[in-house]
Design a protein around this motif. Sequence first.
Motif, PDB file in Angstrom:
ATOM      1  N   ASN A  92       0.848  -1.192   0.000  1.00 31.13           N
ATOM      2  CA  ASN A  92       0.000   0.000   0.000  1.00 31.13           C
ATOM      3  C   ASN A  92       0.882   1.241   0.000  1.00 31.13           C
ATOM      4  OD1 ASN A  92      -1.575   2.268   1.019  1.00 31.13           O
ATOM      5  ND2 ASN A  92      -3.152   0.794   1.548  1.00 31.13           N
ATOM      6  N   LEU A  93       0.713   2.101  -1.000  1.00 34.87           N
ATOM      7  CA  LEU A  93       1.551   3.294  -1.128  1.00 34.87           C
ATOM      8  C   LEU A  93       1.484   4.169   0.117  1.00 34.87           C
ATOM      9  CD1 LEU A  93       3.300   5.317  -2.702  1.00 34.87           C
ATOM     10  CD2 LEU A  93       1.214   6.149  -3.809  1.00 34.87           C
ATOM     11  N   ARG A  94       0.286   4.388   0.630  1.00 33.87           N
ATOM     12  CA  ARG A  94       0.141   5.309   1.767  1.00 33.87           C
ATOM     13  C   ARG A  94       0.842   4.789   3.014  1.00 33.87           C
ATOM     14  NH1 ARG A  94      -5.332   8.625   0.636  1.00 33.87           N
ATOM     15  NH2 ARG A  94      -5.576   7.982  -1.513  1.00 33.87           N
ATOM     16  N   ASP A  95       0.974   3.487   3.136  1.00 34.19           N
ATOM     17  CA  ASP A  95       1.680   2.926   4.278  1.00 34.19           C
ATOM     18  C   ASP A  95       3.181   3.144   4.182  1.00 34.19           C
ATOM     19  OD1 ASP A  95      -0.624   2.096   5.474  1.00 34.19           O
ATOM     20  OD2 ASP A  95      -0.464  -0.003   4.858  1.00 34.19           O
ATOM     21  N   HIS A  96       3.636   3.658   3.040  1.00 34.19           N
ATOM     22  CA  HIS A  96       5.066   3.915   2.840  1.00 34.19           C
ATOM     23  C   HIS A  96       5.354   5.387   2.542  1.00 34.19           C
ATOM     24  CE1 HIS A  96       6.539  -0.286   2.861  1.00 34.19           C
ATOM     25  NE2 HIS A  96       5.293  -0.540   2.528  1.00 34.19           N
ATOM     26  N   MET A  97       4.361   6.240   2.752  1.00 31.37           N
ATOM     27  CA  MET A  97       4.559   7.671   2.535  1.00 31.37           C
ATOM     28  C   MET A  97       5.247   8.320   3.736  1.00 31.37           C
ATOM     29  SD  MET A  97       1.085   9.116   0.748  1.00 31.37           S
ATOM     30  CE  MET A  97       0.719   8.806  -0.987  1.00 31.37           C
ATOM     31  N   SER A  98       5.926   9.420   3.457  1.00 32.18           N
ATOM     32  CA  SER A  98       6.467  10.247   4.533  1.00 32.18           C
ATOM     33  C   SER A  98       5.326  11.075   5.121  1.00 32.18           C
ATOM     34  CB  SER A  98       7.550  11.180   3.990  1.00 32.18           C
ATOM     35  OG  SER A  98       6.961  12.120   3.092  1.00 32.18           O
ATOM     36  N   GLU A  99       5.569  11.761   6.228  1.00 25.81           N
ATOM     37  CA  GLU A  99       4.535  12.613   6.814  1.00 25.81           C
ATOM     38  C   GLU A  99       4.100  13.687   5.824  1.00 25.81           C
ATOM     39  OE1 GLU A  99       5.257  14.156  10.767  1.00 25.81           O
ATOM     40  OE2 GLU A  99       6.522  12.434  11.219  1.00 25.81           O
ATOM     41  N   ALA A 100       5.055  14.275   5.110  1.00 22.75           N
ATOM     42  CA  ALA A 100       4.725  15.330   4.153  1.00 22.75           C
ATOM     43  C   ALA A 100       3.863  14.789   3.015  1.00 22.75           C
ATOM     44  CB  ALA A 100       6.000  15.963   3.598  1.00 22.75           C
ATOM     45  N   GLU A 101       4.204  13.621   2.506  1.00 25.70           N
ATOM     46  CA  GLU A 101       3.410  13.013   1.430  1.00 25.70           C
ATOM     47  C   GLU A 101       1.989  12.721   1.902  1.00 25.70           C
ATOM     48  OE1 GLU A 101       6.576  10.549  -1.306  1.00 25.70           O
ATOM     49  OE2 GLU A 101       6.299   9.888   0.772  1.00 25.70           O
ATOM     50  N   LEU A 102       1.859  12.255   3.130  1.00 25.85           N
ATOM     51  CA  LEU A 102       0.534  11.995   3.681  1.00 25.85           C
ATOM     52  C   LEU A 102      -0.271  13.283   3.808  1.00 25.85           C
ATOM     53  CD1 LEU A 102       1.382   9.406   6.505  1.00 25.85           C
ATOM     54  CD2 LEU A 102       0.044   8.960   4.433  1.00 25.85           C
ATOM     55  N   ILE A 103       0.377  14.338   4.253  1.00 24.59           N
ATOM     56  CA  ILE A 103      -0.307  15.624   4.442  1.00 24.59           C
ATOM     57  C   ILE A 103      -0.823  16.180   3.119  1.00 24.59           C
ATOM     58  CG2 ILE A 103       0.077  18.061   4.999  1.00 24.59           C
ATOM     59  CD1 ILE A 103       1.934  17.065   7.277  1.00 24.59           C
ATOM     60  N   PHE A 104       0.012  16.146   2.084  1.00 23.52           N
ATOM     61  CA  PHE A 104      -0.417  16.707   0.802  1.00 23.52           C
ATOM     62  C   PHE A 104      -1.433  15.805   0.102  1.00 23.52           C
ATOM     63  CE2 PHE A 104       3.282  19.350   1.547  1.00 23.52           C
ATOM     64  CZ  PHE A 104       2.824  20.595   1.122  1.00 23.52           C
ATOM     65  N   THR A 105      -1.349  14.497   0.329  1.00 19.32           N
ATOM     66  CA  THR A 105      -2.379  13.597  -0.192  1.00 19.32           C
ATOM     67  C   THR A 105      -3.721  13.925   0.442  1.00 19.32           C
ATOM     68  OG1 THR A 105      -0.802  11.794  -0.581  1.00 19.32           O
ATOM     69  CG2 THR A 105      -3.115  11.189  -0.376  1.00 19.32           C
ATOM     70  N   ALA A 106      -3.711  14.134   1.756  1.00 20.68           N
ATOM     71  CA  ALA A 106      -4.943  14.469   2.469  1.00 20.68           C
ATOM     72  C   ALA A 106      -5.488  15.827   2.015  1.00 20.68           C
ATOM     73  CB  ALA A 106      -4.691  14.483   3.978  1.00 20.68           C
ATOM     74  N   LEU A 107      -4.594  16.795   1.808  1.00 15.45           N
ATOM     75  CA  LEU A 107      -5.036  18.111   1.338  1.00 15.45           C
ATOM     76  C   LEU A 107      -5.705  17.999  -0.019  1.00 15.45           C
ATOM     77  CD1 LEU A 107      -5.197  21.185   1.475  1.00 15.45           C
ATOM     78  CD2 LEU A 107      -2.842  21.273   0.581  1.00 15.45           C
ATOM     79  N   ALA A 108      -5.125  17.194  -0.909  1.00 18.10           N
ATOM     80  CA  ALA A 108      -5.690  17.019  -2.249  1.00 18.10           C
ATOM     81  C   ALA A 108      -7.070  16.381  -2.179  1.00 18.10           C
ATOM     82  CB  ALA A 108      -4.752  16.162  -3.102  1.00 18.10           C
ATOM     83  N   GLU A 109      -7.242  15.395  -1.305  1.00 13.37           N
ATOM     84  CA  GLU A 109      -8.528  14.712  -1.210  1.00 13.37           C
ATOM     85  C   GLU A 109      -9.565  15.557  -0.473  1.00 13.37           C
ATOM     86  OE1 GLU A 109      -7.244  10.105  -1.816  1.00 13.37           O
ATOM     87  OE2 GLU A 109      -7.551  10.752   0.256  1.00 13.37           O
ATOM     88  N   LEU A 110      -9.118  16.322   0.511  1.00 11.77           N
ATOM     89  CA  LEU A 110     -10.028  17.257   1.186  1.00 11.77           C
ATOM     90  C   LEU A 110     -10.520  18.315   0.209  1.00 11.77           C
ATOM     91  CD1 LEU A 110     -11.329  18.573   3.713  1.00 11.77           C
ATOM     92  CD2 LEU A 110      -9.158  19.766   4.070  1.00 11.77           C
ATOM     93  N   SER A 111      -9.591  18.870  -0.566  1.00 10.32           N
ATOM     94  CA  SER A 111      -9.952  19.902  -1.547  1.00 10.32           C
ATOM     95  C   SER A 111     -10.899  19.348  -2.601  1.00 10.32           C
ATOM     96  CB  SER A 111      -8.686  20.446  -2.213  1.00 10.32           C
ATOM     97  OG  SER A 111      -7.810  21.008  -1.252  1.00 10.32           O
ATOM     98  N   THR A 112     -10.637  18.112  -3.039  1.00 11.32           N
ATOM     99  CA  THR A 112     -11.505  17.479  -4.036  1.00 11.32           C
ATOM    100  C   THR A 112     -12.930  17.337  -3.515  1.00 11.32           C
ATOM    101  OG1 THR A 112      -9.679  16.244  -5.049  1.00 11.32           O
ATOM    102  CG2 THR A 112     -11.902  15.365  -5.363  1.00 11.32           C
ATOM    103  N   ARG A 113     -13.053  16.873  -2.279  1.00 14.04           N
ATOM    104  CA  ARG A 113     -14.407  16.708  -1.716  1.00 14.04           C
ATOM    105  C   ARG A 113     -15.124  18.047  -1.594  1.00 14.04           C
ATOM    106  NH1 ARG A 113     -16.301  17.009   3.447  1.00 14.04           N
ATOM    107  NH2 ARG A 113     -14.223  16.874   4.366  1.00 14.04           N
ATOM    108  N   GLN A 114     -14.413  19.058  -1.162  1.00 16.27           N
ATOM    109  CA  GLN A 114     -15.063  20.354  -0.971  1.00 16.27           C
ATOM    110  C   GLN A 114     -15.448  20.987  -2.313  1.00 16.27           C
ATOM    111  OE1 GLN A 114     -12.466  22.578   1.690  1.00 16.27           O
ATOM    112  NE2 GLN A 114     -13.442  21.644   3.466  1.00 16.27           N
TER     113      GLN A 114
END
Length: 280
Positions: A199-221
Motif C-alpha cells: 500500500n503506497l500510503r503505508d510507505h509515505m512520509s509525513e509530508a506526502e501523507l499531508i499533501f495527499t490528504a489536502l488534495a482529497e479534502l480539496s476534491t471533496r469540498q
Amino acid sequence: MAEDLKLFEESKVRSYYDENTEHWYFSIIDIVGILTESKNPRRYWSDLKIKLANDEGFSQLYEKIVQLKLIAPDGKRRETDCADVETLLRIIQSIPSKKAEPVKQWLAKVGYERMKEMADPTAAIDRARETYKKLGRSDKWIQQRMTGQETRNKLTDYWKDHEITEGEEYAILTNIIHQEWSGLSVKEHKDLKGLKSQNLRDHMSEAELIFTALAELSTRQVAESENATGMEENKHAAIKGGKVANRARKDFEETTGQKVLTVDNFLPVSKKPKQIKKKD
C-alpha cells in the motif's frame, strides 16, 4: 466485502470480510506459507489439494473454498483460493507444522476482534494503531496516517452517494487526484519508492501523507460546492482539488528547499527503490 491485510507475527495474510455473511475469508496460500515455510506455498497447496480430494471428510469442506481476486506480489489482482475459518482449521490439521496451534489461536483472535469492532467502531482504529506500531511507525506518523484515512473515507462516502462505483471508478478518480498534486501517477509514485503490492500510503512520509490528504479534502469540498455527480463531473472536481494541493506543494518546496516526494519507504533495507523522474 472489505479487503484487509492481517499480520501473523511478521507474515502478512491477505483477507476479506464479507459483511453479508459476517465471515472472514483468508488466502489459503498465505496460511500454507506460514505453516510450511515453503519457498513455493502455491505448489505445496496444489499438491495438498490432490491428496485431500481423496479424503471423503474433506470433500464437503472443499466446496466451501472460494476464489477471490486478491493483490498478488506483482501488484496485480489475481484469483486466489480463500477459505473461512472453519475450512482453514480443517486444512491446518492436514499440515504437520509447529505453528499450527499458534495459527489456530490467531484465527480465533481475528474473529473476536471483528466482533469487538462491530460493537465499538473505535476498536478498529485502536487495532490499526497497534498494527502500525508493530511495524515500527512513530506516533506522529500514525496520527497523520489515521487523519488522512478519515479524510479519504469522507471523500469516498461522497463518491458513493453521487453515482461513483466502488472499485475501478474510485481508482480512476484517485489516480487523477494523485497525478494533479504530485506530478506522478499512483503507479509511478510506487515505482519511485520501489513498491510492488504494498500500500503506497503505508510507505509515505509525513509530508506526502499531508499533501495527499489536502488534495482529497480539496476534491471533496470542490465536489460538494458543485454537487458533482457521476464520473465526468467528479473527474473535474478531482483535477481542481489536486491542483490546490499541487500549488501548496510547490510553495512548500520553494519556501523550505525540501522536496515532498521521496524515495523513502519502510521496506527492508536490502530492497532498493529505483529512481524515476518526477513530472510536474
